[in-house]
Motif scaffolding. Structure first.
Motif, PDB file in Angstrom:
ATOM      1  N   ASP A 252      43.072  37.939 -21.376  1.00 48.37           N
ATOM      2  CA  ASP A 252      43.876  36.895 -22.017  1.00 48.37           C
ATOM      3  C   ASP A 252      43.266  36.545 -23.373  1.00 48.37           C
ATOM      4  OD1 ASP A 252      41.621  35.530 -21.324  1.00 48.37           O
ATOM      5  OD2 ASP A 252      42.647  33.806 -20.472  1.00 48.37           O
ATOM      6  N   LYS A 253      43.844  35.553 -24.041  1.00 47.72           N
ATOM      7  CA  LYS A 253      43.379  35.238 -25.400  1.00 47.72           C
ATOM      8  C   LYS A 253      42.012  34.566 -25.407  1.00 47.72           C
ATOM      9  CE  LYS A 253      45.555  30.679 -25.945  1.00 47.72           C
ATOM     10  NZ  LYS A 253      46.492  29.883 -26.767  1.00 47.72           N
ATOM     11  N   ASN A 254      41.537  34.096 -24.245  1.00 47.23           N
ATOM     12  CA  ASN A 254      40.203  33.508 -24.153  1.00 47.23           C
ATOM     13  C   ASN A 254      39.129  34.535 -23.808  1.00 47.23           C
ATOM     14  OD1 ASN A 254      41.231  30.938 -24.702  1.00 47.23           O
ATOM     15  ND2 ASN A 254      41.682  30.567 -22.543  1.00 47.23           N
ATOM     16  N   GLY A 255      39.528  35.789 -23.578  1.00 44.61           N
ATOM     17  CA  GLY A 255      38.558  36.845 -23.296  1.00 44.61           C
ATOM     18  C   GLY A 255      38.242  37.057 -21.843  1.00 44.61           C
ATOM     19  N   TYR A 256      38.981  36.428 -20.925  1.00 44.31           N
ATOM     20  CA  TYR A 256      38.767  36.658 -19.489  1.00 44.31           C
ATOM     21  C   TYR A 256      39.490  37.946 -19.075  1.00 44.31           C
ATOM     22  CZ  TYR A 256      36.899  31.936 -18.969  1.00 44.31           C
ATOM     23  OH  TYR A 256      36.132  30.807 -19.062  1.00 44.31           O
ATOM     24  N   VAL A 257      38.786  38.820 -18.382  1.00 40.25           N
ATOM     25  CA  VAL A 257      39.379  40.071 -17.908  1.00 40.25           C
ATOM     26  C   VAL A 257      40.262  39.767 -16.711  1.00 40.25           C
ATOM     27  CG1 VAL A 257      38.915  42.359 -16.979  1.00 40.25           C
ATOM     28  CG2 VAL A 257      37.428  41.410 -18.757  1.00 40.25           C
ATOM     29  N   LEU A 258      41.560  40.053 -16.841  1.00 37.60           N
ATOM     30  CA  LEU A 258      42.514  39.749 -15.785  1.00 37.60           C
ATOM     31  C   LEU A 258      42.750  40.920 -14.847  1.00 37.60           C
ATOM     32  CD1 LEU A 258      45.180  37.834 -17.924  1.00 37.60           C
ATOM     33  CD2 LEU A 258      43.177  36.911 -16.745  1.00 37.60           C
ATOM     34  N   GLU A 259      42.630  42.136 -15.357  1.00 38.62           N
ATOM     35  CA  GLU A 259      42.866  43.313 -14.506  1.00 38.62           C
ATOM     36  C   GLU A 259      42.218  44.518 -15.172  1.00 38.62           C
ATOM     37  OE1 GLU A 259      43.300  45.178 -11.467  1.00 38.62           O
ATOM     38  OE2 GLU A 259      44.377  43.260 -11.358  1.00 38.62           O
ATOM     39  N   GLU A 288      54.121  36.466 -20.837  1.00 39.00           N
ATOM     40  CA  GLU A 288      55.280  36.517 -21.728  1.00 39.00           C
ATOM     41  C   GLU A 288      55.190  37.645 -22.747  1.00 39.00           C
ATOM     42  OE1 GLU A 288      55.522  32.730 -23.559  1.00 39.00           O
ATOM     43  OE2 GLU A 288      55.900  31.627 -21.687  1.00 39.00           O
ATOM     44  N   THR A 289      53.986  37.933 -23.225  1.00 40.76           N
ATOM     45  CA  THR A 289      53.806  38.936 -24.272  1.00 40.76           C
ATOM     46  C   THR A 289      52.697  39.902 -23.887  1.00 40.76           C
ATOM     47  OG1 THR A 289      54.394  37.237 -25.894  1.00 40.76           O
ATOM     48  CG2 THR A 289      53.461  39.279 -26.738  1.00 40.76           C
ATOM     49  N   VAL A 290      52.943  41.195 -24.095  1.00 39.32           N
ATOM     50  CA  VAL A 290      51.944  42.231 -23.872  1.00 39.32           C
ATOM     51  C   VAL A 290      51.568  42.805 -25.231  1.00 39.32           C
ATOM     52  CG1 VAL A 290      51.440  44.441 -22.786  1.00 39.32           C
ATOM     53  CG2 VAL A 290      52.880  42.779 -21.602  1.00 39.32           C
ATOM     54  N   VAL A 291      50.281  42.701 -25.592  1.00 38.43           N
ATOM     55  CA  VAL A 291      49.791  43.168 -26.889  1.00 38.43           C
ATOM     56  C   VAL A 291      48.982  44.436 -26.661  1.00 38.43           C
ATOM     57  CG1 VAL A 291      48.524  42.541 -28.969  1.00 38.43           C
ATOM     58  CG2 VAL A 291      49.684  40.765 -27.639  1.00 38.43           C
ATOM     59  N   ALA A 292      49.369  45.515 -27.330  1.00 40.68           N
ATOM     60  CA  ALA A 292      48.693  46.800 -27.156  1.00 40.68           C
ATOM     61  C   ALA A 292      48.750  47.577 -28.463  1.00 40.68           C
ATOM     62  CB  ALA A 292      49.340  47.606 -26.028  1.00 40.68           C
ATOM     63  N   ALA A 413      46.977  40.649 -34.362  1.00 43.25           N
ATOM     64  CA  ALA A 413      45.753  40.508 -35.151  1.00 43.25           C
ATOM     65  C   ALA A 413      44.603  39.948 -34.323  1.00 43.25           C
ATOM     66  CB  ALA A 413      46.010  39.614 -36.355  1.00 43.25           C
ATOM     67  N   LYS A 414      44.889  39.321 -33.190  1.00 49.06           N
ATOM     68  CA  LYS A 414      43.852  38.738 -32.338  1.00 49.06           C
ATOM     69  C   LYS A 414      43.213  39.765 -31.405  1.00 49.06           C
ATOM     70  CE  LYS A 414      45.616  34.003 -32.278  1.00 49.06           C
ATOM     71  NZ  LYS A 414      44.429  33.446 -32.979  1.00 49.06           N
ATOM     72  N   ARG A 415      43.637  41.023 -31.477  1.00 48.14           N
ATOM     73  CA  ARG A 415      43.035  42.046 -30.607  1.00 48.14           C
ATOM     74  C   ARG A 415      41.536  42.172 -30.852  1.00 48.14           C
ATOM     75  NH1 ARG A 415      43.800  46.788 -31.331  1.00 48.14           N
ATOM     76  NH2 ARG A 415      43.480  47.576 -29.237  1.00 48.14           N
ATOM     77  N   LYS A 416      41.134  42.063 -32.112  1.00 51.28           N
ATOM     78  CA  LYS A 416      39.706  42.214 -32.424  1.00 51.28           C
ATOM     79  C   LYS A 416      38.877  41.065 -31.866  1.00 51.28           C
ATOM     80  CE  LYS A 416      40.248  40.149 -37.039  1.00 51.28           C
ATOM     81  NZ  LYS A 416      41.715  40.007 -36.970  1.00 51.28           N
ATOM     82  N   GLU A 417      39.535  39.919 -31.608  1.00 53.71           N
ATOM     83  CA  GLU A 417      38.818  38.763 -31.065  1.00 53.71           C
ATOM     84  C   GLU A 417      38.873  38.714 -29.542  1.00 53.71           C
ATOM     85  OE1 GLU A 417      40.703  35.396 -32.759  1.00 53.71           O
ATOM     86  OE2 GLU A 417      40.651  36.178 -34.808  1.00 53.71           O
ATOM     87  N   THR A 418      39.704  39.538 -28.937  1.00 55.50           N
ATOM     88  CA  THR A 418      39.915  39.464 -27.492  1.00 55.50           C
ATOM     89  C   THR A 418      39.478  40.750 -26.801  1.00 55.50           C
ATOM     90  OG1 THR A 418      42.221  40.134 -27.900  1.00 55.50           O
ATOM     91  CG2 THR A 418      41.775  37.782 -27.693  1.00 55.50           C
ATOM     92  N   ILE A 419      40.358  41.726 -26.709  1.00 54.21           N
ATOM     93  CA  ILE A 419      40.047  42.919 -25.918  1.00 54.21           C
ATOM     94  C   ILE A 419      38.957  43.754 -26.567  1.00 54.21           C
ATOM     95  CG2 ILE A 419      41.890  44.282 -26.984  1.00 54.21           C
ATOM     96  CD1 ILE A 419      40.816  44.371 -23.280  1.00 54.21           C
ATOM     97  N   GLU A 420      38.961  43.846 -27.903  1.00 54.77           N
ATOM     98  CA  GLU A 420      37.896  44.600 -28.570  1.00 54.77           C
ATOM     99  C   GLU A 420      36.552  43.899 -28.408  1.00 54.77           C
ATOM    100  OE1 GLU A 420      38.236  47.488 -29.632  1.00 54.77           O
ATOM    101  OE2 GLU A 420      40.390  47.757 -29.882  1.00 54.77           O
ATOM    102  N   ARG A 421      36.567  42.577 -28.416  1.00 55.62           N
ATOM    103  CA  ARG A 421      35.331  41.812 -28.208  1.00 55.62           C
ATOM    104  C   ARG A 421      34.827  41.982 -26.774  1.00 55.62           C
ATOM    105  NH1 ARG A 421      32.779  37.286 -30.479  1.00 55.62           N
ATOM    106  NH2 ARG A 421      30.818  37.036 -29.350  1.00 55.62           N
ATOM    107  N   VAL A 422      35.735  42.038 -25.822  1.00 56.56           N
ATOM    108  CA  VAL A 422      35.344  42.257 -24.424  1.00 56.56           C
ATOM    109  C   VAL A 422      34.618  43.588 -24.278  1.00 56.56           C
ATOM    110  CG1 VAL A 422      36.244  42.723 -22.115  1.00 56.56           C
ATOM    111  CG2 VAL A 422      37.117  40.780 -23.402  1.00 56.56           C
ATOM    112  N   PHE A 423      35.169  44.642 -24.874  1.00 59.08           N
ATOM    113  CA  PHE A 423      34.530  45.955 -24.782  1.00 59.08           C
ATOM    114  C   PHE A 423      33.194  45.978 -25.513  1.00 59.08           C
ATOM    115  CE2 PHE A 423      39.011  47.936 -24.369  1.00 59.08           C
ATOM    116  CZ  PHE A 423      38.993  47.712 -23.006  1.00 59.08           C
ATOM    117  N   ALA A 424      33.136  45.314 -26.663  1.00 55.83           N
ATOM    118  CA  ALA A 424      31.871  45.287 -27.415  1.00 55.83           C
ATOM    119  C   ALA A 424      30.779  44.566 -26.631  1.00 55.83           C
ATOM    120  CB  ALA A 424      32.098  44.608 -28.769  1.00 55.83           C
ATOM    121  N   ASP A 425      31.117  43.418 -26.039  1.00 61.51           N
ATOM    122  CA  ASP A 425      30.126  42.691 -25.241  1.00 61.51           C
ATOM    123  C   ASP A 425      29.720  43.480 -24.007  1.00 61.51           C
ATOM    124  OD1 ASP A 425      30.131  40.630 -27.023  1.00 61.51           O
ATOM    125  OD2 ASP A 425      31.439  39.321 -25.866  1.00 61.51           O
ATOM    126  N   ALA A 426      30.700  44.135 -23.374  1.00 63.36           N
ATOM    127  CA  ALA A 426      30.397  44.899 -22.162  1.00 63.36           C
ATOM    128  C   ALA A 426      29.426  46.045 -22.450  1.00 63.36           C
ATOM    129  CB  ALA A 426      31.693  45.439 -21.549  1.00 63.36           C
TER     130      ALA A 426
END
Length: 499
Positions: A252-259, A288-292, A413-426
């Motif tokens: 989600d937009k807060n960086g929690y891995v949902l699935e 409501e929205t899927v960002v990919a 534009a928030k992909r770099k702050e969310t999913i990309e950040r999750v992968f970088a931290d992981a």
């Protein structure tokens, strides 16, 4: 004045581990964030009440693995070695300074044989539910992407193997749409049992009959590792080739891995989309929205998302056109007459709908023979230009419309702050750049536990920050009340006028 000879060792002191762990330590925040006794209910069916020896506390087992993922330690052996001397680790596990810790092989055996994929899934969902109950989740917009994890396999130990090609999940649905489109154009529908036409080119002196038989059976040749047969060859560009796994993840937009879903490294992101999306929607129907990114911009994914009443926010995907030729947008589709108009304003008429779901619009070779820009259009010997348009192209155009909408443009534009950040931290902080585990089952459990630890860490820090803010507001309110009461006392005493 310099002091020398500070060598006091073997000193007996009476201390408690509670006083040795700082109050702002991360493990204190994690311990306060959730109630770990919930794990007893999750693993209770896996233990016998009457038979067998007394087991190690299952909460301790999960906490050891949690410590491994929180600090990015590669192995359980290294985690237990650090717990021998780390007082915070012992405090978190509930062990005294002299108490013997469990052997790493015992922890490994339990997670390899006792705790199944279902158990790990329940633990992952438990952490998510705790975050949802606390109000930390925001699943209205989800971000989906995949990242590779280097497998524990030697690149030189490989074989070429012919394996059955995986059938598309939407094959029956696409075939029904193709046949409906062919019937609407007066064409004979395809029979599901019809063999595909054999290729015209021979490869390795293989006969046409054998090629057709092989194509009908759906076989393909892949590179497999003899060390870990479950991983796949990951290729990126012209230089990077390695055996790897792929973690397809949604947050989600807060960086929690949902699935998340783990596949071999040679599985494309768009192929694994259904696994992640179906589970995600089942757990969070409020999406409501899927960002990919552009890898997910396929006709099937666009149709699947928009048919569900949701929006797909994705990037621009460059069409695969002839280099140096006319741009793709110069071929205009006329929906009313069901034809394509070329840059020289000639008509490309509908010819057929192929098995892949594409309508073929072909030009008149007599007109193309006299065309002054034919070298920019086609180089075929029969002088025929063919333009393909998928039967689900309308859904792709909806994704293009969303790309120009400011709301969904900002979300992308928030992909770099969310999913990309999750992968970088992981990878940088939690050791997910490579795995020492082998087999798809073990790697899947390992990745799920790692994301559960990351979610728990984020939840613990969020709760601690919210609690400190609450304490500050209460302190400010208390000080305001004290000041107000003091002013009232001075006013009643006649020291000064409140007017």
């Amino acid at each position: 004045m310099m002091e020398k000879g500070k060598m006091e060792r073997g000193v007996v002191e009476v201390v408690d581990t509670e006083s040795l762990v700082p109050q702002e330590h991360l493990l204190r925040k994690v311990d306060r964030a959730v109630e770990f006794r919930k794990l007893y209910e999750i693993v209770e069916p896996l233990y016998s009440e009457e038979e067998g020896r007394t087991s190690i506390d299952p909460v301790v087992l999960f906490k050891i693995v949690l410590l491994q993922h929180l600090d990015g330690i590669p192995s359980l052996r290294g985690t237990l070695r650090r717990a021998q001397t780390d007082i915070a680790y012992r405090w978190f596990l509930g062990y005294t300074l002299n108490e013997k810790l469990p052997h790493f092989s015992t922890v490994s055996y339990n997670f390899r044989h006792r705790f199944t994929e279902e158990t790990i899934e329940r633990v992952f969902q438990w952490v998510l539910n705790e975050a949802g109950t606390a109000g930390a989740l925001s699943p209205a917009a989800v971000f989906i992407d995949g990242t590779h994890i280097k497998a524990s396999a030697n690149l030189n130990k490989k074989i070429k193997q012919e394996v059955p090609a995986a059938a598309k999940r939407y094959r029956d649905e696409l075939l029904a749409e193709i046949n409906a489109d062919r019937e609407a154009h007066g064409k004979k529908p395809f029979d599901d049992g019809d063999p595909p036409r054999p290729t015209k080119k021979k490869r390795d002196n293989t006969s046409k009959k054998k090629l057709a038989r092989r194509k009908k059976a759906g076989f393909k040749t892949v590179t497999k590792s003899t060390t870990d047969p479950d991983c796949g060859m990951f290729v990126k560009g012209n230089h990077e080739r390695q055996f790897a796994y792929e973690a397809h993840t949604a947050c989600d937009k807060n960086g929690y891995v949902l699935e998340t879903a783990v596949t071999p490294g040679n599985v494309h992101d768009s192929v694994a989309f259904d696994d992640v999306y179906d589970k995600l929607i089942q757990s969070f129907p409020e999406v409501e929205t899927v960002v990919a990114d552009a890898a997910y911009k396929t006709p099937h994914i666009c149709k699947k998302v928009f048919r569900d009443g949701r929006i797909l926010s994705t990037a621009y995907k460059r069409p695969m056109t002839m280099k140096g030729g006319h741009p793709w947008w110069s071929y205009v589709y006329d929906e009313y007459y069901d034809c394509v108009i070329c840059p020289e304003y000639h008509i490309l008429s509908y010819r057929t709908t192929n098995r892949d779901g594409y309508r073929e619009y072909c030009s008149n070779p007599k007109i193309c023979a006299q065309c002054p820009t034919r070298h920019l259009c086609t180089r075929s010997k029969n002088r025929v230009k063919t333009v393909l348009r998928h039967v689900w192209k309308d859904y792709e155009e909806l994704a293009d419309d969303a790309r120009y909408t400011p709301e969904y443009k900002d979300l992308y534009a928030k992909r770099k702050e969310t999913i990309e950040r999750v992968f970088a931290d992981a990878k940088e902080k939690h050791g997910m750049r490579y795995t020492l585990y082998r087999g798809l089952t073990q790697v899947s459990k390992w990745v799920r536990l790692k994301f559960a630890a990351m979610n728990l860490k984020k939840l613990a820090r969020w709760k601690a920050k919210r609690l400190s803010t609450l304490y500050f507001l209460l302190f400010a309110a208390l000080m305001y009340l004290l000041c107000f009461a003091a002013c009232q006392d001075f006013s009643l005493a006649g020291c000064f006028s409140t007017s």
